[in-house]
Scaffold this motif. Structure first.
Motif, PDB file in Angstrom:
ATOM      1  N   THR A 145       0.832  -1.206   0.000  1.00 40.64           N
ATOM      2  CA  THR A 145       0.000   0.000   0.000  1.00 40.64           C
ATOM      3  C   THR A 145       0.863   1.250   0.000  1.00 40.64           C
ATOM      4  O   THR A 145       0.630   2.194  -0.779  1.00 40.64           O
ATOM      5  N   TYR A 177      -6.979  -0.332   6.696  1.00 38.59           N
ATOM      6  CA  TYR A 177      -8.091  -0.158   5.751  1.00 38.59           C
ATOM      7  C   TYR A 177      -9.401  -0.011   6.530  1.00 38.59           C
ATOM      8  O   TYR A 177      -9.547  -0.521   7.640  1.00 38.59           O
ATOM      9  N   ILE A 201      -8.797   2.371   1.196  1.00 36.55           N
ATOM     10  CA  ILE A 201      -7.933   3.350   1.842  1.00 36.55           C
ATOM     11  C   ILE A 201      -7.457   4.314   0.769  1.00 36.55           C
ATOM     12  O   ILE A 201      -7.293   3.926  -0.393  1.00 36.55           O
TER      13      ILE A 201
END
Length: 226
Positions: A145, A177, A201
């Motif tokens: 991420t 998230y 997210i």
């Protein structure tokens, strides 16, 4: 008039930003987690783990044609690897192998990359059953991420999980998230249309980064410098 999210020019950007790359490491209970690009020679370990973990994995993965043993045989890996690499080179996905202490432990992929004014993608992952509960998937999600929002230039990531998959729900929540909603009869999984919870997210929500969040919360730490 509805907003047009696909019309902005893409040619000024690198064709495949953020891939290939090496991400991590982060140390968790199970060992030292790192991510790297998929390789042709991963086929043997990929197949061994996938065949051994059929009962653990199949109930959560989208239904696909052909028997599990054939789809996950070593000889089926080259075609999958070539497809992933081709998509990555076109900037449509970022496919990574998860390693623990240097050994193949699973996969994590940023897929369906859309750029222009949307800059969105989904994240999907699986990890060896022998490492379940050891923090590996959470570390991998955090690392990928952070990379997606930095080097890959994305703005939003999404993940969908069956409500019954408690382990994966914990992974996403620990990583940072948030749950957005429920998709009814969203994917054909294990032979039937299954509801999925939707998580997401955006870059603004990550602060100093999800990996640093795990470190701050005591769920991971950086390796000691040598």
């Amino acid at each position: 008039m509805a907003s047009q999210v696909y019309g902005a020019a893409y040619g000024a950007e690198p064709r495949h930003p953020g891939w290939p790359a090496k991400l991590g490491p982060l140390v968790v209970r199970a060992g030292t987690v790192a991510l790297r690009a998929v390789r042709l020679r991963d086929g043997g370990e990929w197949s061994r783990i996938r065949l051994r973990d059929r009962e653990y994995l199949e109930k959560w993965e989208p239904t696909a044609p052909g028997p599990w043993a054939e789809r996950n045989a070593q000889w089926s890996w080259p075609a999958q690897w070539a497809s992933l690499r081709a998509l990555a080179r076109r900037g449509q996905c970022l496919p990574f192998v998860i390693t623990v202490d240097g050994a193949f432990a699973g996969q994590i992929t940023i897929g369906n990359v859309i750029r222009a004014s949307l800059r969105s993608a989904w994240v999907g992952y699986w990890v060896s059953s022998e490492l379940a509960g050891g923090g590996v998937a959470t570390a991998a999600v955090a690392l990928v991420t952070d990379h997606a929002f930095a080097a890959a230039g994305l703005h939003r990531l999404e993940a969908t999980v069956r409500p019954e998959n408690g382990a994966s729900l914990r992974v996403l929540r620990k990583a940072g998230y948030r749950q957005e909603g429920l998709f009814l009869r969203y994917l054909d999984v294990a032979g039937d249309w299954r509801d999925h919870l939707s998580f997401a997210i955006t870059a603004e929500e990550t602060g100093a980064g999800l990996a640093e969040k795990l470190v701050a919360e005591g769920l991971a730490h950086r390796p000691n410098p040598r």
